[in-house]
Design a protein around this motif. Structure first.
Motif, PDB file in Angstrom:
ATOM      1  N   ASP A  27       0.789  -1.221   0.000  1.00 15.66           N
ATOM      2  CA  ASP A  27       0.000   0.000   0.000  1.00 15.66           C
ATOM      3  C   ASP A  27       0.816   1.263   0.000  1.00 15.66           C
ATOM      4  O   ASP A  27       0.374   2.293  -0.499  1.00 15.66           O
ATOM      5  CB  ASP A  27      -0.907   0.018   1.245  1.00 15.66           C
ATOM      6  CG  ASP A  27      -2.073  -0.907   1.041  1.00 15.66           C
ATOM      7  OD1 ASP A  27      -2.364  -1.709   1.933  1.00 15.66           O
ATOM      8  OD2 ASP A  27      -2.682  -0.834  -0.038  1.00 15.66           O
ATOM      9  N   SER A  28       1.970   1.239   0.641  1.00 14.85           N
ATOM     10  CA  SER A  28       2.706   2.504   0.795  1.00 14.85           C
ATOM     11  C   SER A  28       4.194   2.267   0.680  1.00 14.85           C
ATOM     12  O   SER A  28       4.677   1.132   0.758  1.00 14.85           O
ATOM     13  CB  SER A  28       2.398   3.104   2.160  1.00 14.85           C
ATOM     14  OG  SER A  28       2.839   2.217   3.153  1.00 14.85           O
ATOM     15  N   GLY A  29       4.912   3.346   0.497  1.00 14.57           N
ATOM     16  CA  GLY A  29       6.366   3.267   0.403  1.00 14.57           C
ATOM     17  C   GLY A  29       6.858   3.837  -0.909  1.00 14.57           C
ATOM     18  O   GLY A  29       6.078   4.179  -1.798  1.00 14.57           O
ATOM     19  N   GLU A  30       8.172   3.924  -1.006  1.00 15.21           N
ATOM     20  CA  GLU A  30       8.809   4.430  -2.226  1.00 15.21           C
ATOM     21  C   GLU A  30       9.270   3.244  -3.049  1.00 15.21           C
ATOM     22  O   GLU A  30       9.902   2.335  -2.524  1.00 15.21           O
ATOM     23  CB  GLU A  30      10.051   5.247  -1.856  1.00 15.21           C
ATOM     24  CG  GLU A  30       9.786   6.568  -1.168  1.00 15.21           C
ATOM     25  CD  GLU A  30       9.416   7.652  -2.169  1.00 15.21           C
ATOM     26  OE1 GLU A  30       8.505   8.414  -1.860  1.00 15.21           O
ATOM     27  OE2 GLU A  30      10.039   7.700  -3.249  1.00 15.21           O
ATOM     28  N   LEU A  31       8.957   3.264  -4.336  1.00 17.13           N
ATOM     29  CA  LEU A  31       9.380   2.179  -5.223  1.00 17.13           C
ATOM     30  C   LEU A  31      10.692   2.573  -5.901  1.00 17.13           C
ATOM     31  O   LEU A  31      10.800   3.648  -6.483  1.00 17.13           O
ATOM     32  CB  LEU A  31       8.302   1.923  -6.278  1.00 17.13           C
ATOM     33  CG  LEU A  31       8.536   0.769  -7.240  1.00 17.13           C
ATOM     34  CD1 LEU A  31       8.557  -0.550  -6.504  1.00 17.13           C
ATOM     35  CD2 LEU A  31       7.440   0.740  -8.300  1.00 17.13           C
ATOM     36  N   VAL A  32      11.688   1.723  -5.777  1.00 16.60           N
ATOM     37  CA  VAL A  32      13.000   2.010  -6.371  1.00 16.60           C
ATOM     38  C   VAL A  32      13.356   0.865  -7.314  1.00 16.60           C
ATOM     39  O   VAL A  32      13.060  -0.294  -7.024  1.00 16.60           O
ATOM     40  CB  VAL A  32      14.091   2.076  -5.259  1.00 16.60           C
ATOM     41  CG1 VAL A  32      15.431   2.444  -5.860  1.00 16.60           C
ATOM     42  CG2 VAL A  32      13.698   3.061  -4.184  1.00 16.60           C
TER      43      VAL A  32
END
Lengths: 245, 228
Positions: free
Chosen positions: B144-149
């Motif tokens: 659901d959340s977070g930064e995609l790298v």
């Protein structure tokens, strides 16, 4: 391609060619790997006056689907000359020569690449000639090999290429544009040095059987020199600090 | 004559590694009696096998790999996800709704819509079909959340480190939760902005310098410093 200069001295009495080179000397070659951020792999080559950009995309989906092979990936090559790459504007549409060179380069790379691990995909190689000065198919093949390695496509060996030929009744290495126009033979050669196999061989001109053998040997010497430059370009990008992990 | 080389060496495609009769593991090929590298990377010769650890290349799905994917579209009873490979991951509707179910497209869209990010396992990967992925396990599912790298998939083993040492040290010093996909995609979530930025910088550092020595020390030093 380009205008023809009258009275160009291809080889003077000291064995020096029109651009100051000796008969077994190639033009200056520089290669840089990894120059395009959006491509899977890329390379830029300057081979004498030739300036060529190679971009590799893939392995990726094949469209149209009927072109895909269920057992292995396929290789597609597009050699294209920019309208400003030659003296007289070249029309952007693919000419018969470009279609031929695309096919020949593809067949030169196929023995080297190993695409069995990527069934139903394609690896696309785009070769854009920004400036042409004789020997573009060899220079493009050199750049394509580096770009494929940069993309991580498994390869049995890098394919290196250089043209040898005959001008002013003498066998010469690395034929430039003037020598191609006014000379007697031009023989581009593509070679895999570690495996000792020739993957591209064309001859435009007339050679005796003996000249032909010597011309191939001369061309292979040129190929081996370019091979070292290709490897150094990849080493510079990937192993540049010299430290191993 | 047997040539045994225990030191890792930089290799390019076509480079000769050894002539010893070893089991071929990855990114090598046998030409006659010679073992040749087929990728740019580090050659690794052990007592019974030889391989090249590649430094570049696309991700190829392997069974049981944990990957991060983005749902692209729904077709038939399956979702199709971009798993940063030359193949798309196929997630069966039955995997989510239960065996023998036939969910409608709108029911499927409600659970996982286009653009949703999932943490999945490669359930099956054969040469004739797109790889099958599954989110049946507890730790898998929608993120659901977070930064995609995104980093090169070849650098992921280095990011994880021996027994998870590198990733654990990044998580410990930044208080971030890092979900790593074998396919080169990573999701980082952290309550503090500073921790998040530091974690992202550490991941970038591994991506750029994975082939160099002393990476663990360099990353540790960067994490301990105040700035990023």
């Amino acid at each position: 391609m380009g205008g023809r200069e009258a009275n160009v001295v291809l080889l003077d009495e000291n064995g020096i060619r029109s651009d100051g080179r000796k008969v077994n000397e190639t033009r200056k070659v520089t290669i840089k790997a990894g120059v395009l951020k959006n491509a899977s792999g890329s390379a830029y080559i300057e081979f004498g006056g030739n300036k060529i950009l190679a971009g590799v995309f893939g392995p990726r989906d094949v469209h149209p689907k009927h072109m895909s092979n269920p057992d292995t990936g396929i290789l597609r090559v597009r050699y294209h000359m920019e309208p400003f790459s030659v003296g007289e504007r070249k029309k952007p549409a693919p000419s018969r020569r470009e279609i031929e060179i695309s096919k020949v380069i593809k067949e030169a790379l196929e023995p080297a690449v190993m695409l069995e691990k990527f069934p139903r995909t394609a690896v696309d190689v785009y070769l854009e000639i920004l400036q042409a000065d004789g020997g573009t198919r060899c220079a493009a093949l050199d750049a394509a090999s580096v770009a494929l390695a940069d993309a991580g496509i498994p390869m049995r060996d890098l394919v290196c290429a250089c043209a040898s030929g005959k001008a002013a009744d003498t066998l010469i290495l690395d034929v430039n544009n003037e020598e191609d126009q006014a000379g007697q033979a031009d023989m581009p050669i593509g070679y895999m040095p570690n495996l000792g196999k020739i993957t591209l061989l064309q001859l435009d001109g007339v050679l005796t059987a003996d000249e032909y053998k010597k011309c191939i040997e001369l061309g292979l010497e040129g190929c081996k020199q370019v091979y070292e430059i290709q490897k150094n370009a990849l080493r510079e990008k990937y192993f540049s600090s010299g430290d191993k992990d | 004559m047997k040539k045994f080389e225990s030191k890792k060496r930089h290799v390019l495609p076509g480079d000769f590694i050894t002539t010893a009769p070893l089991r071929l593991q990855g990114n090598v090929v046998l030409e006659g009696k010679r073992v040749i590298a087929t990728s740019i990377g580090l050659s690794d010769v052990s007592a019974d096998s030889v391989r090249v650890i590649p430094l570049t290349g696309v991700y190829l799905p392997k069974i049981d790999d944990l990957v991060i994917g983005t749902i692209q579209y729904i077709f038939g009873n399956s979702w199709f996800a971009d798993i940063n490979s030359c193949y798309q991951g196929m997630l069966l509707g039955q995997d989510v709704f239960g065996r023998g179910s036939y969910p409608t497209t709108s029911e499927m869209k409600e659970r996982l819509d286009n653009g949703d990010i999932i943490y999945a396992k490669i359930a099956n990967s054969d040469r004739q079909r797109e790889p099958l992925i599954s989110i049946a396990d507890q730790s898998l599912g929608k993120i659901d959340s977070g930064e995609l790298v995104k980093i090169s998939p070849t650098k992921i083993p280095r990011l994880i480190g021996k027994h998870g040492s590198m990733i654990q040290s990044i998580e410990a010093s930044t208080n971030a939760t890092i979900t790593v996909g074998q396919n080169g995609l990573i999701v980082v979530s952290c309550d503090e902005t500073n921790g998040l930025l530091k974690a992202l910088a550490a991941i970038r550092m591994v991506d750029e310098q994975a082939h160099l020595v002393n990476l663990t020390d360099k990353v540790k030093k960067m994490l301990e410093s105040n700035g990023v």
